[in-house]
Design a protein around this motif. Sequence first.
Motif, PDB file in Angstrom:
ATOM      1  N   LYS A 111      27.078  -0.352  -0.404  1.00 21.53           N
ATOM      2  CA  LYS A 111      27.466   0.610   0.632  1.00 21.53           C
ATOM      3  C   LYS A 111      27.205   0.152   2.081  1.00 21.53           C
ATOM      4  O   LYS A 111      27.884   0.576   3.007  1.00 21.53           O
ATOM      5  CB  LYS A 111      26.707   1.930   0.419  1.00 21.53           C
ATOM      6  N   LEU A 112      26.182  -0.685   2.269  1.00 20.42           N
ATOM      7  CA  LEU A 112      25.704  -0.949   3.635  1.00 20.42           C
ATOM      8  C   LEU A 112      26.762  -1.574   4.540  1.00 20.42           C
ATOM      9  O   LEU A 112      26.776  -1.337   5.751  1.00 20.42           O
ATOM     10  CB  LEU A 112      24.432  -1.816   3.591  1.00 20.42           C
ATOM     11  N   SER A 113      27.679  -2.361   3.961  1.00 19.89           N
ATOM     12  CA  SER A 113      28.706  -3.017   4.794  1.00 19.89           C
ATOM     13  C   SER A 113      29.581  -1.982   5.498  1.00 19.89           C
ATOM     14  O   SER A 113      30.117  -2.235   6.568  1.00 19.89           O
ATOM     15  CB  SER A 113      29.564  -3.947   3.955  1.00 19.89           C
ATOM     16  N   GLU A 114      29.716  -0.803   4.898  1.00 17.79           N
ATOM     17  CA  GLU A 114      30.540   0.252   5.516  1.00 17.79           C
ATOM     18  C   GLU A 114      29.777   1.003   6.601  1.00 17.79           C
ATOM     19  O   GLU A 114      30.371   1.732   7.390  1.00 17.79           O
ATOM     20  CB  GLU A 114      30.972   1.277   4.448  1.00 17.79           C
ATOM     21  N   GLU A 115      28.470   0.868   6.617  1.00 15.82           N
ATOM     22  CA  GLU A 115      27.666   1.636   7.571  1.00 15.82           C
ATOM     23  C   GLU A 115      26.530   0.799   8.162  1.00 15.82           C
ATOM     24  O   GLU A 115      25.356   1.085   7.916  1.00 15.82           O
ATOM     25  CB  GLU A 115      27.142   2.931   6.917  1.00 15.82           C
ATOM     26  N   PRO A 116      26.869  -0.222   8.981  1.00 17.40           N
ATOM     27  CA  PRO A 116      25.839  -1.132   9.499  1.00 17.40           C
ATOM     28  C   PRO A 116      24.828  -0.471  10.441  1.00 17.40           C
ATOM     29  O   PRO A 116      23.778  -1.039  10.714  1.00 17.40           O
ATOM     30  CB  PRO A 116      26.651  -2.203  10.237  1.00 17.40           C
ATOM     31  N   PHE A 117      25.157   0.741  10.927  1.00 17.52           N
ATOM     32  CA  PHE A 117      24.248   1.401  11.879  1.00 17.52           C
ATOM     33  C   PHE A 117      23.412   2.510  11.213  1.00 17.52           C
ATOM     34  O   PHE A 117      22.805   3.331  11.891  1.00 17.52           O
ATOM     35  CB  PHE A 117      25.042   1.975  13.059  1.00 17.52           C
ATOM     36  N   VAL A 118      23.398   2.510   9.879  1.00 19.13           N
ATOM     37  CA  VAL A 118      22.724   3.606   9.168  1.00 19.13           C
ATOM     38  C   VAL A 118      21.212   3.645   9.463  1.00 19.13           C
ATOM     39  O   VAL A 118      20.617   4.721   9.602  1.00 19.13           O
ATOM     40  CB  VAL A 118      23.022   3.517   7.642  1.00 19.13           C
ATOM     41  N   LEU A 119      20.584   2.471   9.603  1.00 29.50           N
ATOM     42  CA  LEU A 119      19.140   2.475   9.894  1.00 29.50           C
ATOM     43  C   LEU A 119      18.879   2.870  11.344  1.00 29.50           C
ATOM     44  O   LEU A 119      17.867   3.494  11.660  1.00 29.50           O
ATOM     45  CB  LEU A 119      18.535   1.103   9.582  1.00 29.50           C
ATOM     46  N   GLN A 120      19.810   2.488  12.216  1.00 25.55           N
ATOM     47  CA  GLN A 120      19.683   2.906  13.623  1.00 25.55           C
ATOM     48  C   GLN A 120      19.744   4.440  13.713  1.00 25.55           C
ATOM     49  O   GLN A 120      18.932   5.056  14.411  1.00 25.55           O
ATOM     50  CB  GLN A 120      20.848   2.302  14.404  1.00 25.55           C
ATOM     51  N   ASP A 121      20.686   5.040  12.982  1.00 22.66           N
ATOM     52  CA  ASP A 121      20.795   6.506  12.981  1.00 22.66           C
ATOM     53  C   ASP A 121      19.520   7.147  12.425  1.00 22.66           C
ATOM     54  O   ASP A 121      19.031   8.145  12.959  1.00 22.66           O
ATOM     55  CB  ASP A 121      22.008   6.952  12.140  1.00 22.66           C
TER      56      ASP A 121
END
Length: 257
Positions: free
Chosen positions: A100-110
Motif C-alpha cells: 500500500k505504501l507506494s500509493e501513499e508516500p506521505f502517510v507517516l507525515q500525516d
Amino acid sequence: MAKTIAFHLQKGGVGKTTISGTLACESALNGFRTLLIDVDPQGNASSWFLKDAPLYELADVLQGKCYINDAIVKVPSLENLYLLPTFGIGGNLKTYSETKLSEEPFVLQDLINELVKSFDHIILDLSPGLGRLERAAIIACDEVITPMTPEVFSLDGLEIFIDELSKIRKNLRSDVKHSRVIINSFDERIKQHREIYGAASNGNFIVYKVPVDPAFRKAQELSKAPQLYVESFKNLHRGMKVKTLEAIKLIDNDIWS
Ligand SMILES: Nc1ncnc2c1ncn2[C@@H]1O[C@H](COP(=O)(O)OP(=O)(O)OP(=O)(O)O)[C@@H](O)[C@H]1O
Ligand SMILES: [Mg+2]
C-alpha cells in the motif's frame, strides 16, 4: 509542537535502535512527554520496552484499522515514555510497506502532523535499508541523525546516505535537516576509530561519540532504560560507564534545542 527526529543509516547493526531508544529514555527521564515510533518491521524497539504484544501496532494505524490513540502504549517502566509499536511476528508493517505504501508516500507525515500537539519530543527508529518505508519516515521528520560504527563500511554508508538524501529531498519536496552523526561503539584507544572520527568530522557534520558499553545490551535484555539499569547496578559497580551517560546527555542536550 513536538520536534521529530529519525535515526537512520541504511547499514544494519550500527546502533539505530540502541541510540534512538536510549535518547527516548533520556528525554522522558528529563520530564518531556516523549513518543518513540517503531518504524522497523523487526520491531526491536518494541520488544525492548514491552514484554507483551499490544492489541494494535503502527501498521494498524497506517491502514486505518484503529485510531492512533488505540495503538500508542505507555512504556510501563518509565514515566513520560510512550511507544507506537511494531511487532515482527506477522510482519504487518513489512507487508503494508511493500503493497500500500507506494500509493501513499506521505502517510507517516500525516500521522506525525496529528501527533505533534500531543508530545514534546518524537523519535523514530528506522530499519536498515532505504526503501519506501524509510523514505516516508525521513520526510515526516524535522531532522535525521545518522548513527554509525567506527568502520570504513559505515563511512561509505554515510556517503551513500548523503547522496540518497539529496534525491529524497528533491523528489519528495522535503527540507529535512541532516547535520549530526553519532559514532557508536567508539573506543578512543583504537587508532582506526580516531581516524573514522576525523573523516566524519571533515564533512561539515557535528559528530558525537558513544563508547562501546555492554550495559546497552544488558538493559535491552532486561527491558529497561539503560539509565535505570545503571541505577539498579551502581552498588555492584557494574553499571554503565559514566562517560557513556555523559555522551548520551550531551546528545540529548543538543538535539532538542
Ligand atoms: N555502544 C554500544 N556498546 C555495546 N553494544 C552496543 C552499543 N550500541 C549497540 N550495541 C549492541 O549492538 C547490537 C546492534 O545494535 P542495534 O540493534 O541498536 O543496531 P541497529 O542499527 O538498530 O540494527 P538494525 O539495523 O538491525 O535495526 C545490539 O545487540 C546492541 O545491544
Ligand atoms: Mg534497529
